[in-house]
Enzyme design. Structure first.
Site, PDB file in Angstrom:
ATOM      1  N   LEU A  19       0.850  -1.185   0.000  1.00 45.72           N
ATOM      2  CA  LEU A  19       0.000   0.000   0.000  1.00 45.72           C
ATOM      3  C   LEU A  19       0.885   1.234   0.000  1.00 45.72           C
ATOM      4  O   LEU A  19       2.007   1.198   0.520  1.00 45.72           O
ATOM      5  CB  LEU A  19      -0.886   0.040   1.259  1.00 45.72           C
ATOM      6  CG  LEU A  19      -1.931  -1.047   1.424  1.00 45.72           C
ATOM      7  CD1 LEU A  19      -2.643  -0.883   2.761  1.00 45.72           C
ATOM      8  CD2 LEU A  19      -2.922  -1.018   0.289  1.00 45.72           C
ATOM      9  N   ASP A  20       0.367   2.334  -0.544  1.00 42.22           N
ATOM     10  CA  ASP A  20       1.078   3.606  -0.457  1.00 42.22           C
ATOM     11  C   ASP A  20       1.234   3.996   1.009  1.00 42.22           C
ATOM     12  O   ASP A  20       0.403   3.645   1.851  1.00 42.22           O
ATOM     13  CB  ASP A  20       0.290   4.734  -1.142  1.00 42.22           C
ATOM     14  CG  ASP A  20       0.282   4.638  -2.659  1.00 42.22           C
ATOM     15  OD1 ASP A  20       1.051   3.838  -3.220  1.00 42.22           O
ATOM     16  OD2 ASP A  20      -0.514   5.377  -3.266  1.00 42.22           O
ATOM     17  N   LYS A  21       2.268   4.753   1.302  1.00 42.82           N
ATOM     18  CA  LYS A  21       2.467   5.297   2.634  1.00 42.82           C
ATOM     19  C   LYS A  21       1.208   6.069   3.043  1.00 42.82           C
ATOM     20  O   LYS A  21       0.625   6.794   2.234  1.00 42.82           O
ATOM     21  CB  LYS A  21       3.683   6.229   2.632  1.00 42.82           C
ATOM     22  CG  LYS A  21       3.999   6.818   3.981  1.00 42.82           C
ATOM     23  CD  LYS A  21       5.205   7.722   3.895  1.00 42.82           C
ATOM     24  CE  LYS A  21       5.485   8.335   5.252  1.00 42.82           C
ATOM     25  NZ  LYS A  21       6.609   9.265   5.200  1.00 42.82           N
TER      26      LYS A  21
END
Length: 176
Positions: free
Chosen positions: A7-9
């Site tokens: 997942l993106d930060k």
């Protein structure tokens, strides 16, 4: 720790972690199709009840982090269903068909509706809306995954409810 995807930060939600390297390898070897669904809150009234966005994405030339839509980019496909909306924001169900870095964030911003709290792509801070996260974050949550288990071949659907911070934001914006 054997991640199958990421997942993106500052995006909350579900990820698949394989118990061992051989299962992780099976996910990649068999080209296991993982259907990924997200819940997002964008700024403003998202005008379409349903849209299918197929804008290629590439890294922005002057940045190592930021991405942009460009005909020179890699194929990217996102479907968006507006669940509820008003001038303050819209609650969206988002389906990913490709997995480009920042894909949902870039596509929503390109459509003129950046995610709430996504400062990198034009969203505005809503840190005061985050009771558990004073730094704020983009309003994006990996809410559902569908896949075939690589060993049992059983079809699995896994879901996670909205976390408190995004639930609070959706309530404040009168989206739920």
């Amino acid at each position: 720790f054997h991640p199958v995807h990421r997942l993106d930060k500052n995006t909350s939600g579900l990820v698949i972690i394989a118990k061992n390297p051989s299962v992780q390898h099976r996910f990649s070897q068999e080209k296991m199709r993982i259907k990924k669904y997200y819940t997002a809150i964008c700024e403003g009234y998202y005008p379409a009840e349903y849209s299918s966005i197929r804008f290629p994405i590439q890294r922005k030339s002057e940045s190592i982090v930021e991405r942009e839509c460009s005909i020179d980019g890699k194929r990217a496909h996102t479907d968006i269903h507006r669940i509820q909306g008003n001038p303050l924001g819209s609650l969206l169900n988002v389906a990913l068909f490709t997995g480009r870095t920042h894909q949902i964030r870039v596509h929503c911003a390109t459509m003129g509706h950046p995610l709430h709290g996504d400062l990198l792509y034009g969203g505005h801070s809503h840190a005061e809306d985050h009771q558990d996260n004073n730094d704020g974050r983009q309003a994006l949550h990996a809410s559902r995954l569908l896949f075939i288990h690589p060993i049992s071949k059983q079809s699995l659907t896994i879901s996670a409810p909205l976390p408190k911070d995004l639930l609070h934001l959706a309530q404040k914006l009168h989206l739920i």
